[in-house]
Write an enzyme that holds these catalytic residues in place. Structure first.
Site, mmCIF file in Angstrom:
data_model
loop_
_atom_site.group_PDB
_atom_site.id
_atom_site.type_symbol
_atom_site.label_atom_id
_atom_site.label_comp_id
_atom_site.label_asym_id
_atom_site.label_seq_id
_atom_site.Cartn_x
_atom_site.Cartn_y
_atom_site.Cartn_z
ATOM 1 N N LYS A 106 51.701 47.646 46.412
ATOM 2 C CA LYS A 106 50.328 47.471 46.891
ATOM 3 C C LYS A 106 50.396 46.935 48.306
ATOM 4 O O LYS A 106 51.383 46.280 48.671
ATOM 5 C CB LYS A 106 49.589 46.468 45.997
ATOM 6 C CG LYS A 106 48.092 46.605 46.017
ATOM 7 C CD LYS A 106 47.598 47.630 45.014
ATOM 8 C CE LYS A 106 46.113 47.839 45.119
ATOM 9 N NZ LYS A 106 45.577 48.659 44.025
ATOM 10 N N ASP A 128 42.173 51.737 48.025
ATOM 11 C CA ASP A 128 41.693 50.662 47.150
ATOM 12 C C ASP A 128 40.424 50.139 47.838
ATOM 13 O O ASP A 128 39.812 50.869 48.633
ATOM 14 C CB ASP A 128 42.761 49.560 46.997
ATOM 15 C CG ASP A 128 42.440 48.560 45.882
ATOM 16 O OD1 ASP A 128 42.634 48.883 44.705
ATOM 17 O OD2 ASP A 128 41.971 47.448 46.193
HETATM 18 P P1 NDP Z 1 35.475 50.192 47.144
HETATM 19 O O1 NDP Z 1 35.784 49.502 48.411
HETATM 20 O O2 NDP Z 1 35.126 51.628 47.165
HETATM 21 O O3 NDP Z 1 34.296 49.426 46.391
HETATM 22 C C1 NDP Z 1 34.419 48.074 46.057
HETATM 23 C C2 NDP Z 1 33.075 47.581 45.581
HETATM 24 O O4 NDP Z 1 33.202 46.253 45.088
HETATM 25 C C3 NDP Z 1 32.058 47.526 46.710
HETATM 26 O O5 NDP Z 1 30.787 47.731 46.185
HETATM 27 C C4 NDP Z 1 32.222 46.082 47.208
HETATM 28 O O6 NDP Z 1 31.100 45.563 47.879
HETATM 29 C C5 NDP Z 1 32.440 45.361 45.903
HETATM 30 N N1 NDP Z 1 33.217 44.123 46.154
HETATM 31 C C6 NDP Z 1 34.424 44.029 46.759
HETATM 32 N N2 NDP Z 1 34.800 42.743 46.843
HETATM 33 C C7 NDP Z 1 33.807 42.044 46.272
HETATM 34 C C8 NDP Z 1 33.605 40.670 46.028
HETATM 35 N N3 NDP Z 1 34.526 39.750 46.421
HETATM 36 N N4 NDP Z 1 32.471 40.298 45.401
HETATM 37 C C9 NDP Z 1 31.544 41.211 45.003
HETATM 38 N N5 NDP Z 1 31.679 42.536 45.217
HETATM 39 C C10 NDP Z 1 32.793 42.939 45.827
HETATM 40 O O7 NDP Z 1 36.730 49.925 46.180
HETATM 41 P P2 NDP Z 1 37.151 50.689 44.840
HETATM 42 O O8 NDP Z 1 35.952 51.169 44.126
HETATM 43 O O9 NDP Z 1 38.221 51.637 45.195
HETATM 44 O O10 NDP Z 1 37.857 49.501 44.031
HETATM 45 C C11 NDP Z 1 37.135 48.665 43.108
HETATM 46 C C12 NDP Z 1 38.116 48.029 42.151
HETATM 47 O O11 NDP Z 1 38.809 49.059 41.437
HETATM 48 C C13 NDP Z 1 39.203 47.160 42.785
HETATM 49 O O12 NDP Z 1 39.509 46.091 41.909
HETATM 50 C C14 NDP Z 1 40.392 48.094 42.865
HETATM 51 O O13 NDP Z 1 41.624 47.386 42.894
HETATM 52 C C15 NDP Z 1 40.220 48.868 41.581
HETATM 53 N N6 NDP Z 1 40.896 50.158 41.527
HETATM 54 C C16 NDP Z 1 40.625 51.150 42.435
HETATM 55 C C17 NDP Z 1 41.265 52.360 42.349
HETATM 56 C C18 NDP Z 1 40.921 53.523 43.230
HETATM 57 O O14 NDP Z 1 41.391 54.629 42.929
HETATM 58 N N7 NDP Z 1 40.142 53.371 44.275
HETATM 59 C C19 NDP Z 1 42.311 52.598 41.339
HETATM 60 C C20 NDP Z 1 42.450 51.533 40.381
HETATM 61 C C21 NDP Z 1 41.789 50.362 40.516
HETATM 62 P P3 NDP Z 1 31.119 45.416 49.491
HETATM 63 O O15 NDP Z 1 31.001 46.809 49.995
HETATM 64 O O16 NDP Z 1 29.950 44.561 49.789
HETATM 65 O O17 NDP Z 1 32.432 44.763 49.833
#
Ligand code: NDP
Length: 449
Positions: free
Chosen positions: A122, A162
């Site tokens: 990562k 991510d």
């Molecule tokens: P994105 O950046 O596309 O979306 C993340 C979302 O979560 C946004 O809406 C963001 O809001 C919100 N967010 C992030 N940090 C915080 C926080 N501290 N408090 C509240 N809301 C928060 O990321 P992904 O959808 O890709 O990833 C989401 C999760 O899924 C993560 O845990 C990631 O590790 C996991 N994941 C992702 C994969 C992928 O293929 N993309 C694969 C496997 C797991 P804002 O825009 O305001 O920051």
């Protein structure tokens, strides 16, 4: 195990998220260690908790006003026992070594469960793309890759997206990698469809989470049809989780970002979801704007002084945390259970605190840890690499069919491992045990390296 945990804490006392992730895995694999003393003699726990390599570097970049900035870049190459390191890059202000080590550690087991040959890693940066222009994001990505390119490669380490790293960032990172290496290789996944990407890769994590949830419900002769669901986040994972829940006849009533969340009692239908995709992926707006368009929805601002998140305090059947780590604490878990939730399926990595997980297990809630439920994303990254090697593109139906098969197989693997060690139906233990056994057996076969 407690001695090893103490050593980990003493070495890096500030790495709380990493300690949490290691502790949770250790709790689950105790019965395996009891039955396999050879793991102890070959220092398996000490080795599996120490990254093979950590790269940390300076990323200077210039903003649109001509001012120079410096961020910190990282890549944690955790474990390559079963294949090249693979795992996402996270760009978010909160990124530090503890968070990336926890994510890399989880990724090792996540990848092992997919049945594909992928080790775990990562990386990322404390750079936050929010509020930056496309040009600023491009300059940052180019600066980041100017160092990272030395350490990655299709047979060494293959990064993907991510939080904060989506199609735009992968494009800029790939462009710079290609220029520096002078070759077109499949080193990043999540690439654009016209230049090596796989169909269904953007959807894969969210779709996979919902396929997994449906498998869990099927064990109780149930399905998602007619279920009310709470989803957090509004990024890649959340959007495609909502899409697949709608396909399966469920209704989603919440979405969030780091500023707050919306509650839409009438449900987020396909049109509303398309609006969210445009809002988040093209306009890069905030979720609060949803209520300007759909006035029946209610917006609640985030407040870090609260001891619970009100998003998890609505009547529902299922919850899909899809934003970030530790977003459901024991108080939230209590609220979910009180409000009728019977299934919690993690899209995000480690979104539930240990106290929340204990409560779900006590109350026999169907609970799936992210390392099993969200493995669809990295699985399709593996399929993207396979298509790149063959220089062909499978049709959408083919990738989706393979994704479904992989999610079903991960579900069964978790159930089998849990049953073998006397905890039938415990997906948390099943996922940790199955992933752990696969990786440590490969480590034993390969000697002390
Ligand atoms: P994105 O950046 O596309 O979306 C993340 C979302 O979560 C946004 O809406 C963001 O809001 C919100 N967010 C992030 N940090 C915080 C926080 N501290 N408090 C509240 N809301 C928060 O990321 P992904 O959808 O890709 O990833 C989401 C999760 O899924 C993560 O845990 C990631 O590790 C996991 N994941 C992702 C994969 C992928 O293929 N993309 C694969 C496997 C797991 P804002 O825009 O305001 O920051």
């Amino acid at each position: 195990m407690s001695d090893i945990l103490k050593t980990i804490e003493a070495r890096d006392p500030a790495e709380k998220e990493y300690q949490q992730a290691v502790t949770e895995v250790f709790k689950s694999v105790k019965p395996v260690l009891d039955q396999n003393p050879e793991y102890r003699y070959s220092a398996i726990l000490e080795r599996i908790t120490e990254p093979e390599r950590v790269i940390m570097f300076r990323v200077p970049w210039m903003d649109d006003q001509g001012k120079a900035h410096v961020n910190r870049g990282f890549r944690v190459e955790m474990n390559s026992a079963i294949g090249p390191f693979m795992g996402g890059l996270r760009f978010h202000a909160s990124v530090n070594l503890s968070i990336l080590k926890f994510l890399a550690f989880e990724q090792v087991f996540n990848n092992a469960l997919t049945t594909l040959s992928m080790g775990g890693g990562k990386g990322g940066s404390d750079f936050d793309p929010k509020g930056k222009s496309d040009e600023e994001v491009m300059r940052f990505c180019q600066g980041f890759m100017a160092e990272l390119f030395r350490h990655i490669g299709p047979n060494t380490d293959v990064p993907s997206g991510d939080i904060g790293v989506g199609a735009r960032e992968i494009g800029y990172l790939f462009g710079m990698y290609k220029k520096l290496r002078n070759e077109f290789t499949s080193v990043l996944t999540g690439k654009g469809l016209g230049w090596g990407g796989s169909l269904v890769r953007p959807e894969a994590t969210g779709f996979g989470v919902v396929y997994f949830a449906n498998e869990m419900l099927a064990t109780r002769n149930d399905s998602l049809a007619g279920k009310t669901c709470l989803v957090s986040g509004s990024g890649t994972v959340a959007q495609h989780t909502v899409e697949k829940i709608i396909d399966m006849g469920g209704t989603v009533v919440t979405l969030s970002d780091s500023s707050g969340y919306i509650f839409d009692e009438e449900g987020i239908d396909r049109d509303k979801l398309d609006y969210v995709k445009r809002l988040k992926n093209l306009r890069r707006g905030r979720i609060m704007e949803y209520t300007d368009k759909y006035s029946a929805a209610i917006y609640t601002e985030a407040d870090s002084t609260r001891d619970h998140n009100p998003l998890w305090d609505h009547a529902a059947d299922c919850a899909f945390p899809s934003a970030t780590q530790n977003e459901i604490n024991d108080k939230d878990a209590g609220n979910l259970i009180r409000n009728g939730v019977t299934l919690v399926c993690e899209g995000a990595n480690m979104p539930c605190t240990p106290g929340a997980i204990d409560l779900f297990q006590d109350k026999k809630i169907l609970y799936a840890p992210g390392k099993a439920a969200n493995a669809g994303g990295v699985a399709v990254s593996g399929l993207e690499m396979a298509q790149n090697s063959m220089r062909l593109n499978w049709p959408r139906e083919e990738v989706d069919k393979r994704l479904k098969i992989i999610m079903r197989s991960i579900h069964q693997t978790c159930l089998d491992a849990a049953a073998e060690y006397g905890r039938p139906g415990n997906y948390f233990m099943g996922a940790n045990i199955a992933g752990f056994v696969k990786v440590v057996n490969a480590m034993l076969d390969q000697g002390l390296v």
